[in-house]
Design a protein around this motif. Structure first.
Motif, PDB file in Angstrom:
ATOM      1  N   THR A  18      45.104  32.483  43.246  1.00  0.00           N
ATOM      2  CA  THR A  18      44.577  31.889  42.011  1.00  0.00           C
ATOM      3  C   THR A  18      43.996  30.501  42.278  1.00  0.00           C
ATOM      4  OG1 THR A  18      46.195  33.132  40.751  1.00  0.00           O
ATOM      5  CG2 THR A  18      45.149  31.274  39.645  1.00  0.00           C
ATOM      6  N   ASN A  58      40.061  29.442  41.805  1.00  0.00           N
ATOM      7  CA  ASN A  58      39.693  28.358  40.881  1.00  0.00           C
ATOM      8  C   ASN A  58      38.841  27.284  41.550  1.00  0.00           C
ATOM      9  OD1 ASN A  58      40.960  29.493  38.668  1.00  0.00           O
ATOM     10  ND2 ASN A  58      42.932  28.514  39.115  1.00  0.00           N
ATOM     11  N   ALA A 105      40.318  34.688  36.493  1.00  0.00           N
ATOM     12  CA  ALA A 105      41.437  33.946  37.060  1.00  0.00           C
ATOM     13  C   ALA A 105      42.619  33.904  36.098  1.00  0.00           C
ATOM     14  CB  ALA A 105      40.985  32.523  37.409  1.00  0.00           C
ATOM     15  N   GLN A 126      44.345  37.159  36.284  1.00  0.00           N
ATOM     16  CA  GLN A 126      45.153  37.220  37.493  1.00  0.00           C
ATOM     17  C   GLN A 126      46.431  36.424  37.332  1.00  0.00           C
ATOM     18  OE1 GLN A 126      42.642  35.931  40.662  1.00  0.00           O
ATOM     19  NE2 GLN A 126      41.480  37.846  40.767  1.00  0.00           N
ATOM     20  N   ASP A 127      46.342  35.287  36.659  1.00  0.00           N
ATOM     21  CA  ASP A 127      47.547  34.504  36.419  1.00  0.00           C
ATOM     22  C   ASP A 127      48.526  35.257  35.538  1.00  0.00           C
ATOM     23  OD1 ASP A 127      49.010  31.896  36.586  1.00  0.00           O
ATOM     24  OD2 ASP A 127      48.734  32.012  34.403  1.00  0.00           O
TER      25      ASP A 127
END
Length: 527
Positions: A71, A75, A481, A484-485
């Motif tokens: 992650t 980012n 993202a 995914q978190d």
């Protein structure tokens, strides 16, 4: 006509142990749908088991730390990186697509699929049975290709057609014309043909005496010979239609002995059908051994009769379930090879034999390897396939596999000369307008062709959008993202708040739902 009796009956396929009762009227393809449903259920169970295993191993595999690192890395990426990444992916997938397309048009199969079946499948425990025609097909293919390159589509006279049309005008041929056009019954036609035979024999003997006088007399002898053979063959067919099959067989055998060069009249095909009616399979095999030769023109009658004889030895005990467990025996492999050979020669016949398409009266002329030949063969030979127990069942189980083995495109040949591309046009002229003409089944593009094309198109589109709208694509990247978190938190079961938990209040499913709901709300706020 006697040959058309029983065409509306169901195919005499051997009953499978898994088949439902006849009164239940199962829909077609119920076995395939059942297997597909079971396979889908098994795949779902394996998927759930995999998720459970992943959840159980989240701590040893350090999924939380790895997902957190991924992650952070994502980012920190800039829009330029996404442009370069999608552009490179689009280029690579485009090259793969071009190579797959070229390989498919040259070899008739997907390169990725062939590598997977040839190299990866054996490593995973699978087997692939390759069935090929015995003998030397390469030399046979070369000789047949050179022999048939001159004419792609040649219309032949139907050897099993109705009685009509005479080619010449004399006393004998006048009787032939009356027999074929004016006679209303087979008995009347036979009477007129016998009168034509008397006149034809007289003219033939007179021509024999004068044949060496001039080239015109030799041509006249050839004409009178053809007329005499034509009349005798018609008398044999009349005897066959009236049930005097042994008499018809004798006339045909005498004709073939007396006039051996006249193989183009296809008398041997009439003889095969009569011998099959007598169930004299040894005699049928003897005729096939003489006429199923590479130097003679092939026909559906020859190829499918050879398949029928080899099917006859194994069809009564053949079962797809048993064959899939123990494999095919030598006799079964020979039968399957013969069916594949026949289907490659004329792929339209099986649907008529299996009564997947309705039969019509065969036309006066036929086109070899065309729909007209398939109708003529099935009209007169369907009863012979029904008479042998399990023959249609074996045909139904194996004939579709031929199309995965036939070379593609049609300009290539495997066991026979290339399939003519003009058969559909010629068949439409020979067959009535109400009949739906069967066309050669074309191979579908492999899965990997569609996959690489979709991958190339999608990555190119993403690269273009990223280049034109970097801000919007950046928002989508942040949304990815965030998802995914959420996934990381769902796998690691990170607490949603700092409030202490009571023992026993750990509910993974509810927390996952809450996490994904929060992600959806966050995406809506971005908009």
């Amino acid at each position: 006509m006697a040959d058309g009796d029983g065409l509306g009956e169901a195919a005499a396929a051997a009953a499978s142990p898994l088949a439902p009762a006849p009164g239940l009227s199962p829909p077609p393809g119920w076995r395939e749908r059942l297997r597909a449903g079971l396979a889908g259920t098994g795949a779902s169970l394996w998927f759930v088991a995999g998720l459970g295993l992943l959840y159980a191993l989240r701590v040893p595999l350090r999924l939380c730390e790895n997902l957190a690192a991924v992650t952070v890395f994502l980012n920190s990426l800039t829009p330029k990186f996404y442009v370069a990444l999608t552009g490179t992916s689009s280029l690579i997938s485009g090259l793969i697509f071009i190579f797959e397309w070229w390989y498919f048009h040259k070899h008739g199969t997907s390169f990725i699929e062939q590598v997977s079946i040839s190299h990866l499948r054996p490593l995973m425990g699978g087997t692939e049975t390759s069935i090929s025609e015995p003998g030397s097909p390469s030399s046979n293919r070369e000789s047949e290709t050179s022999r048939h390159n001159l004419s792609e589509c040649k219309v032949w006279r139907n050897p099993l057609n109705l009685f009509r049309g005479a080619e010449y005008r004399s006393c004998a041929t006048a009787y032939v014309l009356l027999a074929e056009e004016e006679a209303t019954t087979i008995v009347d036609a036979e009477r007129l043909f016998k009168q034509a035979l008397k006149a034809g024999e007289t003219i033939y003997r007179r021509s024999q005496q004068c044949q060496h006088q001039s080239p015109q007399h030799e041509a006249q002898l050839r004409r009178d010979t053809n007329v005499l053979v034509y009349i005798k063959r018609r008398l044999a067919m009349c005897a066959r239609k009236l049930g005097r099959i042994r008499e018809a067989v004798k006339i045909m055998r005498d004709l073939m002995k007396e006039f051996p060069p006249l193989t183009m009249l296809n008398i041997h095909e009439n003889l095969l059908e009569s011998l099959l009616e007598l169930q004299a399979y040894a005699d049928v095999q003897a005729v096939l051994a003489k006429y199923d030769d590479i130097s003679l023109p092939k026909s559906a009658a020859i190829c499918y009769t050879a398949a029928l004889l080899k099917t006859r030895t194994v069809s009564d005990k053949f079962s797809p379930e048993t064959a899939s467990r123990r494999g095919l025996s030598t006799a079964e492999i020979n039968a399957v090879e013969a069916i594949h050979r026949a289907v490659e020669f004329n792929p339209h016949v099986p649907k008529y034999l299996l009564e997947m398409k309705s039969l019509i009266l065969p036309p006066e002329h036929i086109l070899k390897r065309g729909d007209s030949e398939a109708i003529a063969y099935a009209f007169f030979h369907l009863q012979h396939w029904k008479r042998i127990e399990g023959a249609l069942n074996l045909l139904q189980c194996t004939w579709e596999g031929t199309f995965r083995m036939i070379p593609y495109p049609l300009e290539k040949g495997h066991l026979f000369y290339p399939y003519p591309s003009c058969t559909e046009t010629a068949d439409r002229e020979l067959l009535p307008t109400f009949h739906h003409v069967s066309v050669y089944p074309k191979k579908e593009l492999p899965f990997f062709i569609h996959f690489t094309a979709g991958l190339c198109s999608s990555t190119a589109m993403i690269a273009l959008l990223t280049h034109q709208f970097p801000e919007i694509m950046g928002v989508f990247a942040k949304a990815g993202a965030a998802l995914q978190d959420c996934l990381r938190r769902a796998l690691c079961l990170a607490p949603l708040s700092t409030r202490p938990r009571r023992p026993g209040s750990h509910r993974p499913a509810q927390e996952c739902i809450t996490l994904f709901s929060g992600a959806v709300i966050w995406l809506q706020e971005l908009d």
